[in-house]
Motif scaffolding. Structure first.
Motif, PDB file in Angstrom:
ATOM      1  N   GLY A 116       0.843  -1.184   0.145  1.00 14.83           N
ATOM      2  CA  GLY A 116       0.129   0.068   0.032  1.00 14.83           C
ATOM      3  C   GLY A 116       0.779   1.281   0.020  1.00 14.83           C
ATOM      4  N   ASP A 117       2.113   1.135  -0.121  1.00 10.82           N
ATOM      5  CA  ASP A 117       3.019   2.476   0.004  1.00 10.82           C
ATOM      6  C   ASP A 117       2.858   3.141  -1.113  1.00 10.82           C
ATOM      7  OD1 ASP A 117       5.090   1.740   2.270  1.00 10.82           O
ATOM      8  OD2 ASP A 117       4.537  -0.096   1.197  1.00 10.82           O
ATOM      9  N   ALA A 118       2.624   2.892  -2.334  1.00 13.29           N
ATOM     10  CA  ALA A 118       2.548   3.942  -3.361  1.00 13.29           C
ATOM     11  C   ALA A 118       1.138   4.885  -3.244  1.00 13.29           C
ATOM     12  CB  ALA A 118       2.445   3.118  -4.733  1.00 13.29           C
ATOM     13  N   GLU A 119       0.338   3.865  -2.841  1.00 11.78           N
ATOM     14  CA  GLU A 119      -0.952   4.929  -2.704  1.00 11.78           C
ATOM     15  C   GLU A 119      -0.899   5.678  -1.525  1.00 11.78           C
ATOM     16  OE1 GLU A 119      -5.271   3.573  -2.427  1.00 11.78           O
ATOM     17  OE2 GLU A 119      -4.199   1.521  -3.162  1.00 11.78           O
ATOM     18  N   PHE A 120      -0.182   5.306  -0.596  1.00  8.40           N
ATOM     19  CA  PHE A 120       0.165   6.263   0.693  1.00  8.40           C
ATOM     20  C   PHE A 120       0.890   7.321   0.247  1.00  8.40           C
ATOM     21  CE2 PHE A 120       1.876   7.565   4.670  1.00  8.40           C
ATOM     22  CZ  PHE A 120       0.737   7.405   5.666  1.00  8.40           C
ATOM     23  N   ILE A 121       1.814   7.141  -0.599  1.00  9.43           N
ATOM     24  CA  ILE A 121       2.566   8.247  -1.000  1.00  9.43           C
ATOM     25  C   ILE A 121       1.483   9.281  -1.908  1.00  9.43           C
ATOM     26  CG2 ILE A 121       4.413   8.969  -2.670  1.00  9.43           C
ATOM     27  CD1 ILE A 121       6.181   6.601  -1.846  1.00  9.43           C
ATOM     28  N   GLU A 122       1.075   8.770  -2.886  1.00  8.66           N
ATOM     29  CA  GLU A 122      -0.008   9.670  -3.784  1.00  8.66           C
ATOM     30  C   GLU A 122      -0.942  10.389  -2.584  1.00  8.66           C
ATOM     31  OE1 GLU A 122       0.867  10.251  -6.519  1.00  8.66           O
ATOM     32  OE2 GLU A 122       1.884   8.604  -7.030  1.00  8.66           O
TER      33      GLU A 122
ATOM     34  N   ALA B 185       8.683  21.040   8.570  1.00 10.90           N
ATOM     35  CA  ALA B 185      10.093  20.564   8.671  1.00 10.90           C
ATOM     36  C   ALA B 185      11.116  21.449   8.018  1.00 10.90           C
ATOM     37  CB  ALA B 185      10.229  19.043   8.095  1.00 10.90           C
ATOM     38  N   LYS B 186      12.146  21.667   8.991  1.00 11.75           N
ATOM     39  CA  LYS B 186      13.179  22.626   8.235  1.00 11.75           C
ATOM     40  C   LYS B 186      14.274  21.888   7.542  1.00 11.75           C
ATOM     41  CE  LYS B 186      12.758  26.249  11.780  1.00 11.75           C
ATOM     42  NZ  LYS B 186      12.553  26.220  13.185  1.00 11.75           N
ATOM     43  N   PHE B 187      14.574  20.523   8.128  1.00  7.58           N
ATOM     44  CA  PHE B 187      15.551  19.985   7.703  1.00  7.58           C
ATOM     45  C   PHE B 187      14.986  18.376   7.692  1.00  7.58           C
ATOM     46  CE2 PHE B 187      19.149  17.367   6.657  1.00  7.58           C
ATOM     47  CZ  PHE B 187      20.234  17.959   6.064  1.00  7.58           C
ATOM     48  N   GLY B 188      14.273  17.814   6.650  1.00 10.70           N
ATOM     49  CA  GLY B 188      13.822  16.425   6.870  1.00 10.70           C
ATOM     50  C   GLY B 188      14.599  15.428   5.939  1.00 10.70           C
ATOM     51  N   THR B 189      14.533  14.273   6.346  1.00 11.43           N
ATOM     52  CA  THR B 189      15.099  13.019   5.752  1.00 11.43           C
ATOM     53  C   THR B 189      14.190  11.967   5.462  1.00 11.43           C
ATOM     54  OG1 THR B 189      17.062  13.761   6.720  1.00 11.43           O
ATOM     55  CG2 THR B 189      17.235  11.660   5.239  1.00 11.43           C
ATOM     56  N   ILE B 190      14.013  11.236   4.340  1.00 12.17           N
ATOM     57  CA  ILE B 190      13.443  10.001   4.362  1.00 12.17           C
ATOM     58  C   ILE B 190      14.343   8.773   4.325  1.00 12.17           C
ATOM     59  CG2 ILE B 190      11.809   8.452   2.916  1.00 12.17           C
ATOM     60  CD1 ILE B 190      10.227  11.171   1.889  1.00 12.17           C
ATOM     61  N   PHE B 191      14.315   8.042   5.180  1.00 15.32           N
ATOM     62  CA  PHE B 191      15.429   6.876   5.268  1.00 15.32           C
ATOM     63  C   PHE B 191      14.711   5.803   4.310  1.00 15.32           C
ATOM     64  CE2 PHE B 191      16.762   9.422   8.618  1.00 15.32           C
ATOM     65  CZ  PHE B 191      18.256   9.352   8.340  1.00 15.32           C
ATOM     66  N   VAL B 192      14.913   5.475   3.131  1.00 14.20           N
ATOM     67  CA  VAL B 192      14.343   4.456   2.318  1.00 14.20           C
ATOM     68  C   VAL B 192      14.998   2.794   2.855  1.00 14.20           C
ATOM     69  CG1 VAL B 192      13.848   3.791   0.066  1.00 14.20           C
ATOM     70  CG2 VAL B 192      14.044   5.973   0.650  1.00 14.20           C
ATOM     71  N   GLY B 193      13.867   2.017   3.202  1.00 16.53           N
ATOM     72  CA  GLY B 193      14.204   0.923   3.497  1.00 16.53           C
ATOM     73  C   GLY B 193      13.682  -0.323   2.421  1.00 16.53           C
ATOM     74  N   LEU B 194      14.225  -1.561   2.528  1.00 14.38           N
ATOM     75  CA  LEU B 194      13.552  -2.480   1.423  1.00 14.38           C
ATOM     76  C   LEU B 194      12.102  -2.637   1.622  1.00 14.38           C
ATOM     77  CD1 LEU B 194      16.282  -5.369   1.856  1.00 14.38           C
ATOM     78  CD2 LEU B 194      15.776  -3.818  -0.005  1.00 14.38           C
ATOM     79  N   GLY B 195      11.434  -2.395   2.727  1.00 14.24           N
ATOM     80  CA  GLY B 195      10.135  -2.666   2.821  1.00 14.24           C
ATOM     81  C   GLY B 195       9.340  -1.589   1.786  1.00 14.24           C
ATOM     82  N   LEU B 196       9.957  -0.499   1.625  1.00 16.61           N
ATOM     83  CA  LEU B 196       9.323   0.584   0.619  1.00 16.61           C
ATOM     84  C   LEU B 196       9.731   0.181  -0.595  1.00 16.61           C
ATOM     85  CD1 LEU B 196       8.150   3.268  -0.096  1.00 16.61           C
ATOM     86  CD2 LEU B 196      10.155   4.344   0.553  1.00 16.61           C
ATOM     87  N   LEU B 197      11.083  -0.025  -0.927  1.00 16.45           N
ATOM     88  CA  LEU B 197      11.478  -0.149  -2.031  1.00 16.45           C
ATOM     89  C   LEU B 197      10.797  -1.443  -2.892  1.00 16.45           C
ATOM     90  CD1 LEU B 197      13.417   0.855  -4.301  1.00 16.45           C
ATOM     91  CD2 LEU B 197      15.066  -0.668  -3.724  1.00 16.45           C
ATOM     92  N   TYR B 198      10.542  -2.514  -2.180  1.00 11.62           N
ATOM     93  CA  TYR B 198       9.951  -3.782  -2.708  1.00 11.62           C
ATOM     94  C   TYR B 198       8.411  -3.530  -2.949  1.00 11.62           C
ATOM     95  CZ  TYR B 198      13.985  -6.729  -1.663  1.00 11.62           C
ATOM     96  OH  TYR B 198      15.127  -7.316  -1.688  1.00 11.62           O
ATOM     97  N   SER B 199       7.872  -2.639  -2.211  1.00 14.54           N
ATOM     98  CA  SER B 199       6.323  -2.587  -2.456  1.00 14.54           C
ATOM     99  C   SER B 199       6.244  -1.525  -3.642  1.00 14.54           C
ATOM    100  CB  SER B 199       5.906  -1.710  -1.160  1.00 14.54           C
ATOM    101  OG  SER B 199       4.687  -1.144  -1.158  1.00 14.54           O
ATOM    102  N   LEU B 200       7.092  -0.745  -4.098  1.00 15.41           N
ATOM    103  CA  LEU B 200       6.744   0.090  -5.332  1.00 15.41           C
ATOM    104  C   LEU B 200       7.319  -0.628  -6.565  1.00 15.41           C
ATOM    105  CD1 LEU B 200       8.623   3.524  -3.737  1.00 15.41           C
ATOM    106  CD2 LEU B 200       6.041   2.823  -3.810  1.00 15.41           C
ATOM    107  N   GLU B 201       6.648  -0.280  -7.691  1.00 11.27           N
ATOM    108  CA  GLU B 201       6.771  -0.686  -8.856  1.00 11.27           C
ATOM    109  C   GLU B 201       8.151  -0.108  -9.568  1.00 11.27           C
ATOM    110  OE1 GLU B 201       5.329  -3.054 -11.094  1.00 11.27           O
ATOM    111  OE2 GLU B 201       4.408  -3.703  -9.207  1.00 11.27           O
ATOM    112  N   ASP B 202       8.098   1.230  -9.222  1.00 11.75           N
ATOM    113  CA  ASP B 202       9.333   1.974  -9.717  1.00 11.75           C
ATOM    114  C   ASP B 202       9.651   3.107  -8.632  1.00 11.75           C
ATOM    115  OD1 ASP B 202       7.829   4.254 -10.642  1.00 11.75           O
ATOM    116  OD2 ASP B 202       7.062   3.061 -12.076  1.00 11.75           O
ATOM    117  N   LEU B 203      10.493   4.092  -8.888  1.00  8.16           N
ATOM    118  CA  LEU B 203      10.955   5.016  -7.948  1.00  8.16           C
ATOM    119  C   LEU B 203       9.892   6.284  -8.249  1.00  8.16           C
ATOM    120  CD1 LEU B 203      14.730   4.713  -7.572  1.00  8.16           C
ATOM    121  CD2 LEU B 203      12.908   3.932  -6.116  1.00  8.16           C
ATOM    122  N   GLY B 204       8.875   6.506  -9.324  1.00  5.94           N
ATOM    123  CA  GLY B 204       8.323   7.687  -9.616  1.00  5.94           C
ATOM    124  C   GLY B 204       7.495   8.286  -8.434  1.00  5.94           C
TER     125      GLY B 204
END
Lengths: 132, 416
Positions: free
Chosen positions: B200-206, B238-257
């Motif tokens: 469900g990550d891609a939808e969550f991102i959108e 946020a003034k300085f934010g970071t997203i730490f990308v793990g495998l859980g996110l990457l495996y859930s996405l078709e591509d990085l779009g």
């Protein structure tokens, strides 16, 4: 005579999500053929209701299988507050990898965290040995 | 008194503040490191071992046999290298060229695409030191550093009192976790844990992008819009934010779009800037990606052929093994019989394998030639690239008679 052994054991269909565990990682570094690594890897964490449906107690062994492989691992309660019937969790290991599909769509990335399998009681059978 | 600090090569964080106590040329005590780091740093000081067909051999015989296997192969595979130094990796690239080999590392089935996008400057990134000193918002997405990178939160991303963050996590930092399960990291994030369904990550991102853009965030799984808007508001501030990308996110996405669009939207809508850092596991996977990128323009999955380089998923370890396209394998610091799906890894058993690894593994047990090398960072020194792209140099802690990966590769080159 144990007439129960002639009855078919309940079997449930599950989705398995794999994850990393620091204790398991440490055990692997110390001895990947050791008992600690096996104990922290060859396990599946289930929803308590799924354990009940399978007619097993936590700590009992279960057979987890699909068309790619069959393993015997220890069943545990997940401990997650939110119910998750039908979804189980396994530490990433050669045991979970025995069940990962070889279907990759030509992309080079197996679905390590998205496994479909069935679980049933192993009736006391021992955890699968790691070997090829 | 000046103290000697060592670098831990137990994971992609490369912690450089480790103290050790030695006894009889073995690491007896380790201070500052995490549970994994302590185990890793005590790994050294075992005997040298060269095995041919499972039987002890001398070094010369093992190298000769390994060279023969590689010479006789039409399309050998060189794989692994995530736990080798930059120096060893560069040699392996040369070796692969000389052999017209297929060359790949574990990044082809884990975080390679994210590192590639970073090197192609598709994402804004920053160093872990920037995060330590400036960051006010950290998002752990499909990542659980409490288990995979145990000192991530304490050394860099949440608990430290950085230069501009003297009040620390109690007042000045927010840690957010998006995951499909309540991981140990999610527990630390408390109310800022956002549980998404599997896939469900891609939808969550959108939906999050919609929320950031002032629209009502909707998902097919009815994630509470109020909670999504609450997250959007934290990120906007946020003034300085970071997203730490793990495998859980990457495996859930078709591509990085979706991820590219999210970072763009955040950098447009937030008060400050947003960055992305991949949660690289092996201590020098990023180094391999960068070294190969500098040489070929690709981060992994290449095949060298008569001076040219081919690239594509068909040259990834998974597809090459699945298609039985390779006829020998030189595996350095990796255990594919453990880490790949058994349904694919079993094809390795049909070809001669050479392993170079400090440990006995399922793969080394099946190797025609198994070379037990020194533990990189404990028994041999060199340099590596941290998960955020910072180069870190390290020296050996103990002496050993075991050769480093670099020495083995040099000898193999000479023998060829």
């Amino acid at each position: 005579m144990d007439f129960g052994s002639f009855l078919s054991a309940p079997e449930i269909k599950i989705k398995i999500v794999t994850y990393r565990d620091i204790f398991q990682n440490k055990a692997m570094i110390e001895d990947r053929f050791g008992e600690d690594y096996r104990a922290s890897s060859a396990l599946i964490k289930l929803d308590p209701a799924d354990l009940k449906q399978l007619g097993i107690k936590k700590g009992d062994t279960v057979i987890v299988k699909n068309s790619f492989g069959k393993i015997v691992v220890r069943a545990e309660e997940s401990g997650y507050e939110a119910p998750h019937r039908g979804t189980a969790y396994m530490p990433n290991s050669p045991w979970s990898n025995s069940l990962v599909s070889d279907e990759t769509g030509g992309k080079g990335v197996p679905r390590f965290k998205d496994i479909t399998a069935t679980v049933t009681t192993a009736k006391g059978e021992k955890v699968t040995e790691l070997e090829f | 008194m000046e103290k000697d600090y060592y670098v831990c090569t137990g994971c992609g964080l490369l912690c450089d503040d480790i103290e050790v106590e030695l006894e009889k040329n073995a690491v007896n005590k380790v201070y500052t490191a995490c549970r994994v780091g302590v185990a890793h740093m005590k790994e050294g000081s075992r005997d040298s071992a060269f095995l041919v067909d499972g039987k002890p051999a001398d070094e010369a015989a093992a190298i000769k046999e390994a060279a023969l296997i590689l010479k006789n192969a039409k399309n050998p595979l060189v794989f692994g290298l995530g736990t080798s130094t930059n120096e060893a990796q560069k040699l392996a690239i040369e070796l692969a060229k000389k052999l017209s080999a297929t060359l790949d590392d574990t990044s082809s089935f884990c975080l390679g695409p994210v590192v590639e996008a970073l090197l192609q400057e598709k994402f804004k990134t920053c160093t872990l030191d920037d995060i330590r000193h400036k960051a006010d918002v950290a998002i752990f997405w499909g990542a659980d550093p409490s288990d995979s990178h145990p000192r991530h939160l304490s050394k860099f991303s949440y608990f430290p009192r950085g230069q501009e963050k003297q009040r620390g996590w109690e007042e000045e930092r927010t840690a957010i976790c998006v995951d499909i399960r309540k991981s140990h990291t999610a527990k630390i994030c408390g109310n800022y844990f956002f549980q998404v369904p599997q896939g469900g990550d891609a939808e969550f991102i959108e939906a999050l992008i919609a929320g950031l853009s002032g629209k009502i965030p909707k998902t097919s799984y009815n994630y509470p819009p109020k909670k999504l808007l609450e997250l959007a508001n934290i990120l906007k501030g946020a003034k300085f934010g970071t997203i730490f990308v793990g495998l859980g996110l990457l495996y859930s996405l078709e591509d990085l779009g979706p991820l590219v669009r999210l970072l763009e939207t955040l950098n447009e809508k937030a008060k400050g800037s947003f960055h992305l850092v991949p949660m690289v596991g092996h201590y020098n996977m990023r180094g391999f990606n960068e070294n190969l990128f500098a040489e070929t323009g690709y981060v992994n999955s290449v095949k060298f052929e008569e001076g040219a380089v081919k690239h594509g998923p068909e040259y990834s370890v998974v597809e090459a093994l699945k298609a039985k396209a390779v006829d020998a394998a030189l595996i350095i610091g990796s255990d594919p019989l453990s880490s790949l799906p058994r349904s694919i890894a079993k094809n390795l058993l049909e070809i001669p394998i050479i392993t170079v690894d400090p440990c006995e593994t399922l793969t080394s047990r099946k190797a025609k030639v198994a070379i037990r090398s020194g533990v990189s960072g404990v028994e041999s020194g060199g340099s590596a690239t941290r998960m955020d792209g910072v180069e870190v140099s390290f020296k050996p802690i103990v002496e050993t008679n075991r050769p480093s990966d670099e020495e083995v590769l040099k000898k193999l080159m000479e023998a060829l």
